[in-house]
Write a protein that holds these residues in place. Structure first.
Motif, mmCIF file in Angstrom:
data_model
loop_
_atom_site.group_PDB
_atom_site.id
_atom_site.type_symbol
_atom_site.label_atom_id
_atom_site.label_comp_id
_atom_site.label_asym_id
_atom_site.label_seq_id
_atom_site.Cartn_x
_atom_site.Cartn_y
_atom_site.Cartn_z
ATOM 1 N N MET A 1 7.557 -41.858 36.586
ATOM 2 C CA MET A 1 8.436 -40.164 36.691
ATOM 3 C C MET A 1 9.648 -41.062 37.757
ATOM 4 N N LEU B 1 7.869 -29.205 33.975
ATOM 5 C CA LEU B 1 6.472 -30.104 33.550
ATOM 6 C C LEU B 1 5.504 -29.109 32.966
ATOM 7 N N ASN C 1 12.997 -41.568 35.105
ATOM 8 C CA ASN C 1 13.653 -39.964 34.472
ATOM 9 C C ASN C 1 15.344 -39.773 34.087
ATOM 10 N N ALA D 1 9.260 -39.280 31.583
ATOM 11 C CA ALA D 1 8.072 -38.269 32.383
ATOM 12 C C ALA D 1 7.312 -37.765 31.068
ATOM 13 N N VAL E 1 9.484 -33.317 25.787
ATOM 14 C CA VAL E 1 10.006 -33.523 27.371
ATOM 15 C C VAL E 1 11.234 -34.256 26.815
#
Length: 384
Positions: free
Chosen positions: A364, A376, A367, A259, A286
């Motif tokens: 992504m 987010l 992740n 991310a 994150v």
């Protein structure tokens, strides 16, 4: 267990390895397009070696992060000059520019046809001209990756040109080239490398080979990033950071990202924000968000144990938790004066659209779990 591992054909690592470039280049071609940063004179040590080694050169200076327009221009100039080899000498942006130019020189059609997200994502039909990557910063690991990150000003987005054919023929990682790098640049590129070590390690695409590389690289950053900022001439610290950067490139190329880079892509495409500084500002946030989301939705996930291992590597404390690791990174960012993203013009009103774009990026996919739009937006809002 099933996984794939790919990297540059040959890697030369260590102080003084720049001296070995000319003979290697001579075996690949006779006229090199030498892609440099804004100040082409910094590549004079390389140019002198090429000249004495009988390799012709044509300089192509670049400024900032590579755009699709710049890559088209570079490929056109290289064809006109009849270059049969591309050498990139500079930071990650320069290496990505060189990598993309080498690919576009031999492949027909429009560049956009081959780009992810904004294009068709077509596969390259032909191998690029031979490409040598010589990084002069320790951050991106671009010298061993199979993609080039390009800015599309039209789409206000960073996207990748990606192919296994784009792996460099030779990567030369000489820590002496990073001696004296200014502390702010050392800090931002070093934290980019740390991001690219942590994200592949906790990735759902991790494998045993990338795990070992990431563990080694995280340890290098923990003991040497701050030292390389405080003592720019410390070759031992520079060597550690060069190794960490190399390991990060090997890790992300084979286990993906997450991310942090998913959010960094639209930010870098829309604002004049250095990639490393963006990653640094986002990384601890994150980490915290992923740990919270995993505890809520996937409490049995192996990524939670991996975040705890990251924390132990960073803090050197066997009792450290994943949250402790995020706190260590946050404190390091403060110590190294990493600015908030508001400095680059980001405002609260920009957050929703940036997060929608981020959700569509290829980064992504690695992740540990899909983050919700609300999660987010909270990360990005806190980073302002």
């Amino acid at each position: 267990m099933r996984f794939e591992f790919a990297t540059a054909t040959r890697i030369l690592f260590g102080p003084g390895r720049l001296l070995e470039v000319a003979p290697a280049a001579k075996a690949m071609g006779s006229l090199a397009l030498v892609v440099t940063g804004r100040t082409a004179g910094r590549a004079e040590p390389l140019v002198a070696l090429l000249r004495s080694g009988g390799v012709g050169h044509f300089l192509f200076p670049t400024a900032g992060e590579p755009t699709t327009d710049l890559v088209r221009e570079g490929a056109q100039r290289a064809r006109q000059a009849a270059c049969d080899l591309v050498i990139a000498f500079g930071g990650g942006s320069v290496v990505d520019a060189g990598k993309a130019i080498a690919a576009l020189m031999t492949n027909p059609g429009e560049l956009v046809d081959y780009l992810e997200v904004i294009g068709q994502g077509k596969q390259l039909e032909r191998s690029p001209v031979p490409f040598i990557a010589i990084p002069t910063t320790s951050g991106t690991g671009a010298e061993v990756t199979r993609n080039a990150v390009l800015v599309s000003r039209q789409h206000r987005l960073k996207v990748s040109l990606r192919s296994p054919l784009m792996l460099p023929r030779l990567a030369v990682v000489d820590p002496e080239l990073t001696l004296g790098l200014p502390s702010p640049l050392t800090a931002s590129t070093g934290l980019d490398a740390l991001t690219q070590l942590i994200e592949p390690f906790v990735s759902c695409l991790a494998n045993p080979l990338t795990d070992g590389l990431c563990r080694e690289g995280i340890g290098c950053v923990a003991r040497s990033l701050r030292r390389s900022c405080e003592q720019p001439g410390d070759l031992g610290a520079r060597e550690d950071m060069a190794l960490a950067s190399l390991a990060s490139g090997l890790g992300l190329a084979n286990a993906g990202l997450g991310a942090v880079h998913g959010l960094a892509a639209p930010i870098g495409g829309s604002f004049p924000a250095p990639h490393g500084a963006v990653c640094a500002a986002l990384l601890p946030l994150v980490m915290e968000a992923n740990i919270r989301a995993l505890l809520r939705r996937q409490p049995q996930s192996a990524s939670l144990a991996r975040y705890a291992e990251v924390a132990r590597l960073l803090t050197r404390s066997e009792s450290a938790t994943g949250v402790d690791g995020a706190a260590w990174v946050r404190e390091l960012c403060v110590a190294l004066s990493i600015p908030a993203l508001g400095r680059y013009g980001l405002r609260p009103a920009d957050v929703p659209a940036l997060c929608e774009q981020a959700a569509q990026t290829s980064s992504m996919k690695g992740n540990p779990l899909p983050l919700l739009q609300g999660e987010l937006q909270e990360i990005l809002s806190r980073a302002l």
